[in-house]
Design an enzyme around this catalytic site. Structure first.
Site, PDB file in Angstrom:
ATOM      1  N   GLU A   1      -5.118  -8.761   0.409  1.00  0.00           N
ATOM      2  CA  GLU A   1      -5.704  -8.688   1.726  1.00  0.00           C
ATOM      3  C   GLU A   1      -7.320  -8.412   1.821  1.00  0.00           C
ATOM      4  OE1 GLU A   1      -4.004  -5.545   4.171  1.00  0.00           O
ATOM      5  OE2 GLU A   1      -2.002  -6.425   3.990  1.00  0.00           O
TER       6      GLU A   1
ATOM      7  N   GLU B   1       0.736  -1.178   0.194  1.00  0.00           N
ATOM      8  CA  GLU B   1       0.115  -0.177  -0.005  1.00  0.00           C
ATOM      9  C   GLU B   1       0.964   1.285  -0.167  1.00  0.00           C
ATOM     10  OE1 GLU B   1      -3.217  -0.390   3.008  1.00  0.00           O
ATOM     11  OE2 GLU B   1      -4.098  -2.126   1.743  1.00  0.00           O
TER      12      GLU B   1
END
Ligand SMILES: *[C@@H]1O[C@H](CO)[C@@H](O)[C@H](O)[C@H]1NC(C)=O
Ligand SMILES: *[C@@H]1O[C@H](CO)[C@@H](O)[C@H](O)[C@H]1NC(C)=O
Ligand SMILES: CC(=O)N[C@H]1CO[C@H](CO)[C@@H](O)[C@@H]1O
Length: 303
Positions: A222, A122
């Site tokens: 995720e 991220e």
């Protein structure tokens, strides 16, 4: 996009769906409940629990040098027949170098156990790198690893869908698309819809840019849902029953349609300090486990 449209699109497009079920994996932390670093024995106990509850034989980590993870997890994985996606944390030079060195030290000897390597988690979402900067990091890592070892990154679905990640598409073998209906404030009843829609948007953009579905291996990197009551985010409410519903109806739906996906995460992490969530409220990140910290499944984990 309507839920029925997403399902129809998934079913109609061999680009994103195959007849076979996808692969289930779990994100795995480096620490025991008390905050101490996991040993090889701890990872072996993790793998026994994951395999017996879910059948999964692949896990992913985030920073290969953290808690000397690489040294402890690879022999455990080899002993238990598990594959590991190792992570490099590139945000700061020190962790980038430490993680990369930890992997290059063992990459040749554990080539059969290391499934691949992710450079960053991220980083685009946090605005830490531009696509071009991340691409340079990925290419540096790729040049240091054995030929054929898969390299990629993990980022939020919207950064793939909106083009922020476009620069890296030609440089990766594998991408992890993170998608949390929970952090989008989806109600329990709408969570599967939001999740599949996120994945659909990211995957179609990536495949279009890459020029086909066989160019880059895509995973949902995720997703998850906290089991503690009171950890709400908009209409998304934490709780055991809601987490079970998301796992069995959302996560398993993606698997059924042939996507590979990592559930975040395998085990609760009670040592984690409270952080401040995007909504400014204290976010409890200790109860996202599909299993408790002492490795008991919270609900049925076979898709
Ligand atoms: C990792 O192992 C080295 C010795 O190989 C040790 O000096 C270091 O303290 C360990 N780091 C952590 C975080 O456990
Ligand atoms: C469900 O999610 C979709 C996609 O994000 C959204 O467009 C829709 O408004 C949501 N429906 C409800 C009832 O919240
Ligand atoms: C290149 C870059 O912007 N790196 C920053 C990423 O974020 C960390 C903090 O998390 C900074 O220390 C880095 O400078």
């Amino acid at each position: 996009m309507r839920f029925s449209t997403v399902v129809a699109a998934l079913a109609a497009a061999p680009a994103v769906v195959s007849a076979a079920k996808g692969t289930v994996g779990f994100a795995l932390g480096t620490k025991e409940a008390d905050g101490s670093c996991k040993t090889q024995d701890d990872y072996e106990a993790d793998f026994d629990a994951i395999k017996s509850a879910s059948g999964a034989t692949i896990v992913r980590g985030y920073a290969a040098a953290d808690c000397n993870m690489t040294k402890a997890i690879l022999p455990a994985a080899k002993a238990k027949g598990v594959k590991v996606v190792l992570g490099i944390w590139p945000d700061v030079e020190e962790s980038f170098n430490n993680d990369l060195n930890a992997i290059t030290a063992v990459a040749e000897s554990y080539q059969d156990v290391i499934y691949g390597v992710t450079v960053g988690s991220e980083t685009l979402y946090r605005g830490n790198f531009t696509g071009e900067e991340l691409k340079a990091k990925i290419e540096t890592v790729k040049s240091k690893l054995p030929t054929g070892m898969k390299v990629g990154t993990a980022d939020s679905w919207n950064k793939f869908a909106d083009g922020t990640a476009d620069a890296i598409i030609g440089s990766v073998d594998m991408l992890m698309v993170n998608a949390f209906a929970f952090w989008q404030g989806a109600s329990r009843d709408n969570a599967t819809h939001v999740y599949l829609d996120d994945m659909y948007q990211a995957v179609t953009h990536i495949e279009k840019l890459a020029g086909g579905s066989d160019k880059i291996e895509i995973w949902n990197g995720e997703t998850g849902w906290p089991t503690a009551v009171g950890t709400d985010y908009g209409a998304a409410e934490g709780g055991l029953d809601n987490a079970k519903s998301f796992f069995q109806n959302g996560f398993c739906a993606l698997i059924d349609w042939g996507f590979n996906a990592f559930y975040f995460e395998a085990f609760d992490e009670p040592w984690k300090p409270a952080s401040i969530g995007d909504n400014g409220k204290a976010a409890d990140e200790t109860t996202w486990g599909a299993m408790t910290a002492d490795r008991k499944a919270k609900f049925a984990l076979k898709c």
